[in-house]
Design a protein around this motif. Structure first.
Motif, PDB file in Angstrom:
ATOM      1  N   MET A 214      41.979  17.477  54.263  1.00  0.00           N
ATOM      2  CA  MET A 214      43.227  17.179  53.571  1.00  0.00           C
ATOM      3  C   MET A 214      43.799  18.420  52.903  1.00  0.00           C
ATOM      4  O   MET A 214      45.021  18.552  52.763  1.00  0.00           O
ATOM      5  N   ALA A 215      42.935  19.341  52.508  1.00  0.00           N
ATOM      6  CA  ALA A 215      43.434  20.566  51.871  1.00  0.00           C
ATOM      7  C   ALA A 215      44.268  21.380  52.853  1.00  0.00           C
ATOM      8  O   ALA A 215      45.317  21.928  52.482  1.00  0.00           O
TER       9      ALA A 215
ATOM     10  N   GLY B 277      37.307  21.784  55.760  1.00  0.00           N
ATOM     11  CA  GLY B 277      37.389  21.616  54.325  1.00  0.00           C
ATOM     12  C   GLY B 277      35.978  21.382  53.838  1.00  0.00           C
ATOM     13  O   GLY B 277      35.001  21.807  54.477  1.00  0.00           O
ATOM     14  N   ALA B 278      35.838  20.662  52.742  1.00  0.00           N
ATOM     15  CA  ALA B 278      34.515  20.248  52.270  1.00  0.00           C
ATOM     16  C   ALA B 278      34.707  19.089  51.309  1.00  0.00           C
ATOM     17  O   ALA B 278      35.680  19.048  50.551  1.00  0.00           O
TER      18      ALA B 278
ATOM     19  N   VAL C  37      38.989  24.855  50.557  1.00  0.00           N
ATOM     20  CA  VAL C  37      38.531  23.774  49.682  1.00  0.00           C
ATOM     21  C   VAL C  37      39.235  23.867  48.332  1.00  0.00           C
ATOM     22  O   VAL C  37      39.338  24.953  47.753  1.00  0.00           O
ATOM     23  N   GLY C  38      39.695  22.734  47.827  1.00  0.00           N
ATOM     24  CA  GLY C  38      40.279  22.690  46.493  1.00  0.00           C
ATOM     25  C   GLY C  38      39.236  22.998  45.437  1.00  0.00           C
ATOM     26  O   GLY C  38      38.067  22.599  45.551  1.00  0.00           O
ATOM     27  N   ILE C  39      39.654  23.675  44.383  1.00  0.00           N
ATOM     28  CA  ILE C  39      38.700  24.130  43.372  1.00  0.00           C
ATOM     29  C   ILE C  39      38.036  22.970  42.636  1.00  0.00           C
ATOM     30  O   ILE C  39      36.980  23.137  42.023  1.00  0.00           O
TER      31      ILE C  39
ATOM     32  N   LEU D  19      39.045  29.322  48.233  1.00  0.00           N
ATOM     33  CA  LEU D  19      39.157  28.394  47.099  1.00  0.00           C
ATOM     34  C   LEU D  19      40.625  28.227  46.750  1.00  0.00           C
ATOM     35  O   LEU D  19      41.320  29.182  46.394  1.00  0.00           O
ATOM     36  N   LEU D  20      41.108  26.988  46.852  1.00  0.00           N
ATOM     37  CA  LEU D  20      42.534  26.687  46.736  1.00  0.00           C
ATOM     38  C   LEU D  20      42.880  26.103  45.376  1.00  0.00           C
ATOM     39  O   LEU D  20      42.281  25.121  44.945  1.00  0.00           O
ATOM     40  N   ASP D  21      43.865  26.700  44.712  1.00  0.00           N
ATOM     41  CA  ASP D  21      44.402  26.132  43.476  1.00  0.00           C
ATOM     42  C   ASP D  21      45.587  25.231  43.806  1.00  0.00           C
ATOM     43  O   ASP D  21      45.485  24.015  43.792  1.00  0.00           O
TER      44      ASP D  21
END
Length: 495
Positions: free
Chosen positions: A119-120, A216-217, A250-252, A301-303
């Motif tokens: 989804m990210a 993603g994770a 991956v979102g943080i 790492l996505l903000d």
């Protein structure tokens, strides 16, 4: 494939999109069948555990603790991933994340990648960004494959093609598979076994050929630098182990402190999403290992609005979400409107609170999402990490109507009230004044009761937005206070 949802707020407001969706009888039938089936199975799976309430509370506490100390755990995660042979990249927004991933793929000399459902990457529009760079991304999750081949958009967190029935899927496979690789077999029917086999044959050649995988994770363990993907088809395992280079976006908020914390979510996530005691495939990887799996591992790492959300003491609980989709399957609004009406990769109740925080409420679609709910509370009841979605919805409605302080792109700003809510603000101020003056309130109630036969069935002017989709409640023959005084003789009158 259609443009990404997040960052592309040119979608109609939710009420307009929902009105169009509810006219589609096929869509409503598909959604009703799927959500009711998943809902029933989940209830049985959860009911098997006598300590479900304790697990839910443990998950909430772990997530809240991690979010309070997110800076510390992200640094720990970076150190652990680096020590295990991986490389960590930090992306402030979608544009930066796409630029990083595209650069990493170009550095390998490859022009195609295979993807695990993520989804990210949908959130940032990675497929479209890679295509602009001459790189083709192949979705390997069955539902995501259906969406991609159909030039469609996901409409559910767990089952992105929930809005499609078997006949529609067969037609998509027959007409589109050949353009993306191995064509569908001649005489393909709509039986699940044949559809699954057609997808397996189509994807097999891509798994064996691809040199780059993108994932993603579900979780990241700060203690060891381990990433975790849970899935049901085995495509994730293929994408994570066969390519020479693995890039995970991956979102943080997906970090958890320790392996012991992970154990809680490996119980609650499968039961709450796929109604399974455990996922058929739980893949974990920690950096790189000679002779086993990819030679090179990159973690992005996505903000992309997450630290802004974290700054909101009420709204930050949305970051607890583990993407189980249980809230979608019980939501009466989602069941009728479907996921596309939300104009976001995150549909349903969780999308109604997450998207306006990640993107802000400046656009028409984002300002309307907090209203895409009946506030029935069913979403909160089933959430495995106890996100109080109704509370956040009301909080965001206040932000839309009243404006006020918020954090956008790391800066404290004061939001202006959204246009079109002047009448609502005036009504709320009038109600506040009336409730502060009991005599005026009682006079108004008596006047309303005595003129009840003259009341219209719908509201005029701006009130049409409310009464256009619901009945105007009938005013009782006498106010409650008058009834209480008449029947109790005024002895216990409410003060």
């Amino acid at each position: 494939m259609s443009a990404t949802f997040v960052g592309m707020p040119a979608f109609p407001a939710f009420p307009e999109a929902a009105r169009e969706a509810v006219r589609d009888a096929t869509l409503r039938g598909n959604l009703r069948h799927a959500t009711h089936t998943i809902r029933s199975k989940r209830a049985r799976a959860v009911g098997e555990l006598s300590d479900w309430a304790e697990l839910r509370e443990a998950g909430r506490r772990i997530k809240d603790h991690t979010l309070r100390h997110l800076d510390r755990y992200l640094v720990r995660l970076e150190e652990s991933v680096t020590a295990a042979g991986g490389t960590v990249h930090w992306a402030a927004d979608a544009e930066e994340a796409n630029r990083i991933v595209a650069g990493l793929v170009r550095a390998t000399g490859e022009s195609e990648v295979v993807k695990v459902k993520s989804m990210a990457t949908q959130e940032i529009g990675l497929n479209e960004a890679l295509e602009a760079e001459g790189i083709r991304a192949y979705e390997t999750d069955l539902a995501e494959l259906i969406v991609q081949l159909g030039k469609d958009r996901p409409s559910h967190i767990l089952v992105p093609a929930i809005h499609r029935n078997r006949g529609e899927i067969r037609d998509i496979f027959a007409s589109e598979m050949g353009e993306w690789g191995r064509p569908a077999p001649e005489g393909l029917t709509d039986t699940p076994a044949e559809l699954a086999e057609a997808a397996r044959l189509h994807l097999r050649e891509k798994f064996l050929r691809a040199k780059v995988g993108v994932s993603g994770a579900n979780f990241m363990v700060a203690e060891t630098g381990t990433l975790v993907v849970v899935e049901s088809e085995g495509n994730g395992r293929m994408c994570l182990t066969l390519p020479e280079t693995l890039i995970s976006v991956v979102g943080i908020e997906k970090v958890v402190p320790t392996w012991r914390d992970l154990e809680v979510f490996l119980q609650t996530l499968p039961r709450s999403s796929t109604a399974e005691r455990m996922n058929p495939y739980t893949s974990t990887w920690t950096g790189t290992t000679d002779g086993d799996g990819p030679d090179t591992f990159h973690l992005v790492l996505l903000d992309n609005g997450r630290t802004d959300t974290l700054a909101d003491t009420v709204g930050r609980q949305a970051l607890r979400c583990i993407r189980c989709s249980a809230c979608l399957n019980v939501c009466p609004v989602y069941e009728r409107a479907g996921g596309h009406a939300y104009g976001s990769v995150y549909p349903g109740p969780i999308g109604a609170i997450l998207s306006p925080q990640l993107r802000g409420t400046a656009s028409e679609i984002d300002a309307s999402l907090p209203y895409a709910s009946s506030l029935c509370g069913a979403c909160y009841d089933v959430c495995p990490v106890a996100i109080d979605i109704p509370e956040v919805l009301v909080h965001l409605r206040e932000r839309v109507v009243e404006g006020g302080p918020a954090v956008r792109e790391g800066n404290r700003v004061v939001l202006k009230p959204a246009r079109g809510h002047a009448a609502e603000r005036a009504a709320m101020r009038a109600a506040r004044w009336a409730f502060a003056h009991p005599g005026a309130l009682r006079t108004g109630q008596r006047l309303a009761s005595r003129t009840r036969r003259l009341h219209p069935r719908t509201l005029p002017g701006p009130g049409r937005a409310w009464s256009g989709s619901r009945d105007l409640p009938a005013v009782p023959a006498e106010p409650f206070r008058d009834w209480w005084q008449r029947t109790r003789g005024g002895k216990d009158e409410v003060k």
